[in-house]
Design a protein around this motif. Structure first.
Motif, PDB file in Angstrom:
ATOM      1  N   LYS A 141       0.854  -1.183   0.000  1.00  0.00           N
ATOM      2  CA  LYS A 141       0.000   0.000   0.000  1.00  0.00           C
ATOM      3  C   LYS A 141       0.892   1.236   0.000  1.00  0.00           C
ATOM      4  O   LYS A 141       1.557   1.547   0.986  1.00  0.00           O
ATOM      5  CB  LYS A 141      -0.914  -0.002   1.222  1.00  0.00           C
ATOM      6  CG  LYS A 141      -1.912   1.129   1.216  1.00  0.00           C
ATOM      7  CD  LYS A 141      -2.863   1.040   2.386  1.00  0.00           C
ATOM      8  CE  LYS A 141      -3.823   2.218   2.338  1.00  0.00           C
ATOM      9  NZ  LYS A 141      -4.678   2.260   3.509  1.00  0.00           N
ATOM     10  N   ARG A 182       1.389   5.347  -1.976  1.00  0.00           N
ATOM     11  CA  ARG A 182       0.869   6.397  -2.844  1.00  0.00           C
ATOM     12  C   ARG A 182       1.906   6.831  -3.875  1.00  0.00           C
ATOM     13  O   ARG A 182       1.644   7.732  -4.676  1.00  0.00           O
ATOM     14  CB  ARG A 182       0.415   7.584  -1.996  1.00  0.00           C
ATOM     15  CG  ARG A 182      -0.832   7.222  -1.180  1.00  0.00           C
ATOM     16  CD  ARG A 182      -1.238   8.272  -0.175  1.00  0.00           C
ATOM     17  NE  ARG A 182      -1.388   9.587  -0.750  1.00  0.00           N
ATOM     18  CZ  ARG A 182      -1.318  10.705  -0.028  1.00  0.00           C
ATOM     19  NH1 ARG A 182      -1.093  10.655   1.259  1.00  0.00           N
ATOM     20  NH2 ARG A 182      -1.473  11.872  -0.613  1.00  0.00           N
ATOM     21  N   ARG A 212       3.127  11.516  -6.451  1.00  0.00           N
ATOM     22  CA  ARG A 212       2.392  10.895  -5.349  1.00  0.00           C
ATOM     23  C   ARG A 212       0.899  10.966  -5.626  1.00  0.00           C
ATOM     24  O   ARG A 212       0.360  12.026  -5.958  1.00  0.00           O
ATOM     25  CB  ARG A 212       2.691  11.601  -4.026  1.00  0.00           C
ATOM     26  CG  ARG A 212       2.042  10.915  -2.829  1.00  0.00           C
ATOM     27  CD  ARG A 212       2.458  11.556  -1.542  1.00  0.00           C
ATOM     28  NE  ARG A 212       1.614  12.717  -1.285  1.00  0.00           N
ATOM     29  CZ  ARG A 212       1.540  13.320  -0.118  1.00  0.00           C
ATOM     30  NH1 ARG A 212       2.245  12.897   0.899  1.00  0.00           N
ATOM     31  NH2 ARG A 212       0.765  14.348   0.045  1.00  0.00           N
ATOM     32  N   ALA A 213       0.213   9.858  -5.471  1.00  0.00           N
ATOM     33  CA  ALA A 213      -1.232   9.792  -5.671  1.00  0.00           C
ATOM     34  C   ALA A 213      -1.931  10.537  -4.540  1.00  0.00           C
ATOM     35  O   ALA A 213      -1.437  10.535  -3.394  1.00  0.00           O
ATOM     36  CB  ALA A 213      -1.696   8.346  -5.713  1.00  0.00           C
ATOM     37  N   PRO A 214      -3.064  11.148  -4.836  1.00  0.00           N
ATOM     38  CA  PRO A 214      -3.799  11.825  -3.765  1.00  0.00           C
ATOM     39  C   PRO A 214      -4.368  10.823  -2.767  1.00  0.00           C
ATOM     40  O   PRO A 214      -4.528   9.630  -3.086  1.00  0.00           O
ATOM     41  CB  PRO A 214      -4.927  12.550  -4.503  1.00  0.00           C
ATOM     42  CG  PRO A 214      -5.023  11.909  -5.837  1.00  0.00           C
ATOM     43  CD  PRO A 214      -3.711  11.266  -6.125  1.00  0.00           C
ATOM     44  N   GLU A 215      -4.653  11.309  -1.562  1.00  0.00           N
ATOM     45  CA  GLU A 215      -5.274  10.442  -0.556  1.00  0.00           C
ATOM     46  C   GLU A 215      -6.666  10.064  -1.002  1.00  0.00           C
ATOM     47  O   GLU A 215      -7.359  10.846  -1.642  1.00  0.00           O
ATOM     48  CB  GLU A 215      -5.357  11.167   0.804  1.00  0.00           C
ATOM     49  CG  GLU A 215      -4.100  11.037   1.609  1.00  0.00           C
ATOM     50  CD  GLU A 215      -4.282  11.542   3.012  1.00  0.00           C
ATOM     51  OE1 GLU A 215      -4.729  10.768   3.862  1.00  0.00           O
ATOM     52  OE2 GLU A 215      -3.965  12.727   3.221  1.00  0.00           O
ATOM     53  N   LYS A 216      -7.042   8.850  -0.654  1.00  0.00           N
ATOM     54  CA  LYS A 216      -8.389   8.394  -1.030  1.00  0.00           C
ATOM     55  C   LYS A 216      -9.337   8.622   0.102  1.00  0.00           C
ATOM     56  O   LYS A 216      -9.043   8.625   1.228  1.00  0.00           O
ATOM     57  CB  LYS A 216      -8.356   6.918  -1.391  1.00  0.00           C
ATOM     58  CG  LYS A 216      -7.575   6.667  -2.659  1.00  0.00           C
ATOM     59  CD  LYS A 216      -7.571   5.205  -3.004  1.00  0.00           C
ATOM     60  CE  LYS A 216      -6.744   4.988  -4.260  1.00  0.00           C
ATOM     61  NZ  LYS A 216      -6.698   3.624  -4.662  1.00  0.00           N
TER      62      LYS A 216
END
Length: 159
Positions: A96, A98, A155-159
């Protein structure tokens, strides 16, 4: 002792190969998860140090010793960022994280972003020891901009 025929022997070889492959995959997944966990922990420390600086600057009389210690910590951590993203520690590992695939597919761009962070964190450390609040505020803004530019691209945004 039972003699194995060619077919049985082949079956045992295939079974052994599959067990070895499964074990290898499990070790790789564990290594990736360990890398991701260490990366996340290090970034928590980096972000915590930056938060300390920002919180002190928001107060009426900033504690320059706290700011100096936090800036030194940021400088030390920024120097280590290139070691926090080993190949195979992205989302493809099942861990897991980001971190976007661009961290590895755009390695040159990501390395430039890492160098920018290192440069700005070193400047922040130097300015923090000067006691010049106006210069410190400007450098905090520059350092934060470096963080944001990397987060926006890698970096992927927070979900």
């Amino acid at each position: 002792m039972t003699k194995l025929t060619g077919g049985r022997r082949f079956g045992w070889v295939v079974a052994g190969v599959l067990v070895a492959a499964s074990a290898s995959a499990a070790l790789a997944a564990t290594a990736a998860q360990n890398a991701v966990s260490a990366r996340q922990e290090n970034f928590k420390h980096l972000g915590g140090a930056f938060k300390t600086i920002n919180d002190e600057l928001k107060g009426g009389s900033p504690d320059m010793a706290k700011i100096g210690a936090a800036a030194a910590q940021m400088d030390q951590l920024a120097a280590k960022v290139p070691t926090w993203f080993p190949k195979g520690s992205g989302v493809e590992s099942g861990a897991k994280t980001r971190a976007l695939p661009e961290v590895w597919s755009d390695a040159a761009g990501f390395a430039a972003a890492e160098r920018n962070l290192q440069t700005e964190a070193a400047k922040l450390d130097k300015v923090a020891s000067s006691g010049d609040l106006a210069a410190l505020r400007a450098q905090v803004k520059a350092t934060g901009g470096t963080c944001k530019s990397c987060h926006d691209k890698y970096r992927a945004p927070e979900k």
